[in-house]
Design a protein around this motif. Sequence first.
Motif, mmCIF file in Angstrom:
data_model
loop_
_atom_site.group_PDB
_atom_site.id
_atom_site.type_symbol
_atom_site.label_atom_id
_atom_site.label_comp_id
_atom_site.label_asym_id
_atom_site.label_seq_id
_atom_site.Cartn_x
_atom_site.Cartn_y
_atom_site.Cartn_z
ATOM 1 N N SER A 37 0.843 -1.192 0.000
ATOM 2 C CA SER A 37 0.000 0.000 0.000
ATOM 3 C C SER A 37 0.878 1.242 0.000
ATOM 4 O O SER A 37 1.866 1.303 0.730
ATOM 5 N N VAL A 38 0.543 2.211 -0.824
ATOM 6 C CA VAL A 38 1.241 3.484 -0.818
ATOM 7 C C VAL A 38 0.296 4.531 -0.231
ATOM 8 O O VAL A 38 -0.854 4.631 -0.640
ATOM 9 N N MET A 39 0.777 5.266 0.729
ATOM 10 C CA MET A 39 -0.061 6.291 1.372
ATOM 11 C C MET A 39 0.812 7.497 1.724
ATOM 12 O O MET A 39 2.032 7.457 1.564
ATOM 13 N N ASP A 45 1.273 8.139 10.026
ATOM 14 C CA ASP A 45 1.321 8.654 11.403
ATOM 15 C C ASP A 45 -0.031 8.484 12.092
ATOM 16 O O ASP A 45 -0.109 8.081 13.250
ATOM 17 N N ASP A 46 -1.099 8.788 11.365
ATOM 18 C CA ASP A 46 -2.444 8.644 11.941
ATOM 19 C C ASP A 46 -2.726 7.180 12.292
ATOM 20 O O ASP A 46 -3.310 6.881 13.332
ATOM 21 N N LEU B 66 -5.015 0.828 4.026
ATOM 22 C CA LEU B 66 -4.828 0.022 5.237
ATOM 23 C C LEU B 66 -5.676 0.584 6.363
ATOM 24 O O LEU B 66 -5.905 1.794 6.442
ATOM 25 N N ALA B 67 -6.149 -0.294 7.237
ATOM 26 C CA ALA B 67 -6.935 0.139 8.388
ATOM 27 C C ALA B 67 -6.571 -0.721 9.587
ATOM 28 O O ALA B 67 -6.114 -1.856 9.438
ATOM 29 N N THR B 68 -6.749 -0.164 10.782
ATOM 30 C CA THR B 68 -6.522 -0.942 11.995
ATOM 31 C C THR B 68 -7.815 -0.929 12.810
ATOM 32 O O THR B 68 -8.652 -0.045 12.638
ATOM 33 N N GLU B 69 -7.952 -1.912 13.696
ATOM 34 C CA GLU B 69 -9.205 -1.979 14.475
ATOM 35 C C GLU B 69 -9.093 -1.224 15.792
ATOM 36 O O GLU B 69 -8.006 -0.945 16.261
ATOM 37 N N LYS F 2 -9.462 2.589 12.548
ATOM 38 C CA LYS F 2 -8.774 3.730 11.957
ATOM 39 C C LYS F 2 -8.349 3.333 10.551
ATOM 40 O O LYS F 2 -7.961 2.192 10.309
ATOM 41 N N HIS F 3 -8.424 4.270 9.627
ATOM 42 C CA HIS F 3 -8.071 3.945 8.247
ATOM 43 C C HIS F 3 -7.093 4.977 7.717
ATOM 44 O O HIS F 3 -6.952 6.067 8.266
ATOM 45 N N GLY F 4 -6.420 4.614 6.628
ATOM 46 C CA GLY F 4 -5.374 5.464 6.091
ATOM 47 C C GLY F 4 -5.835 6.431 5.009
ATOM 48 O O GLY F 4 -5.018 6.915 4.245
ATOM 49 N N ALA F 5 -7.134 6.728 4.952
ATOM 50 C CA ALA F 5 -7.595 7.675 3.927
ATOM 51 C C ALA F 5 -7.514 9.085 4.472
ATOM 52 O O ALA F 5 -7.942 9.361 5.589
#
Lengths: 69, 69, 69, 69, 69, 69
Positions: A37-39, A45-46, B66-69, F2-5
């Motif tokens: 994944s590229v972000m 950081d978030d 990507l996401a985290t829970e 939490k997501h990376g958007a």
Amino acid sequence: MKHGARNQLTAKVVEIKKGTVMCQVKVEVSTPATMCSVMTLDSLDDLGIKEGDQVNVLAKAVNVLLATE
Amino acid sequence: MKHGARNQLTAKVVEIKKGTVMCQVKVEVSTPATMCSVMTLDSLDDLGIKEGDQVNVLAKAVNVLLATE
Amino acid sequence: MKHGARNQLTAKVVEIKKGTVMCQVKVEVSTPATMCSVMTLDSLDDLGIKEGDQVNVLAKAVNVLLATE
Amino acid sequence: MKHGARNQLTAKVVEIKKGTVMCQVKVEVSTPATMCSVMTLDSLDDLGIKEGDQVNVLAKAVNVLLATE
Amino acid sequence: MKHGARNQLTAKVVEIKKGTVMCQVKVEVSTPATMCSVMTLDSLDDLGIKEGDQVNVLAKAVNVLLATE
Amino acid sequence: MKHGARNQLTAKVVEIKKGTVMCQVKVEVSTPATMCSVMTLDSLDDLGIKEGDQVNVLAKAVNVLLATE
């Protein structure tokens, strides 16, 4: 053919649903694979993820491309 | 949180590479999963795939979230 | 209007196919143009391309936007 | 390899610019080609285009994939 | 210029961060607007949303295009 | 979750239009929000925008994801 997509998984087609213009193809992935994944750094950081962490990998179906050999 | 993405895989972060604005996160997927691709009917005809066929699933890294829970 | 998309081609609409929600518009591009792809350095290394090489430029139809002046 | 992308153009690499994580590849397209855009019917109505009309074809560089044979 | 993107918001640039190849532009949206998401019917069923419900609208920064008049 | 958007807006569903495979969900955004666009430095130069400038934020509906809490 070689392509520049970082993500390539081997899968088996399990269902095809056809509309008038579009169709939806469901596939089953059973082989372990490395994905990428590229972000933005801000997103990283978030998320606060680091090596070893477990994450969910999300992708909209319209951005997934199928290919055959 | 529930989201409208058809593709969700569980993975482990194995490498993070940072640039100035962007970064690249590599993850390992080891759990079998169902994925989904939406395409035009014309693309389906060109591919000529049917249920049971083996395919490659491609996605550009920039379209993977990507996401985290 | 100026926009931030790197790829802009002039084309002529040759076919429109309508569904219930979506539609598919085929266009013909006949004017030479410069296009641009952004990818990870890893992808570039895998592809092994250099200036002067011939490549195929791929894009999913859902990621192509049409505009009129 | 056959793939499900509606848009495929033959091009020549003219410039590669490398960053830390990402890179930008400029290519020249000189062969006429048919391209395809998928949009909502609402967008089509707003655009008001019909067969024979001239349009601009836009795509963000991050959504353009390169491949070699 | 008219374009086929369903989502258009008016915003003010508040921050620009430059890398070697890419850059990140933050903008502030203060005007109410109608936005649009296209998804599969399966996704809609999973989300279980109906008219009047509150939702979160997500988009990756790489899929957001800026334009000036 | 939490997501990376980078882009997340709160909105209310105002209309759902269903096709055979796909559907279109219109939402109303009324809360001010910060959004983010990632582009090439070349695009930034072409746009010629700087902090304080007003811009239009565009996104194709297929690249917009909805989520509920």
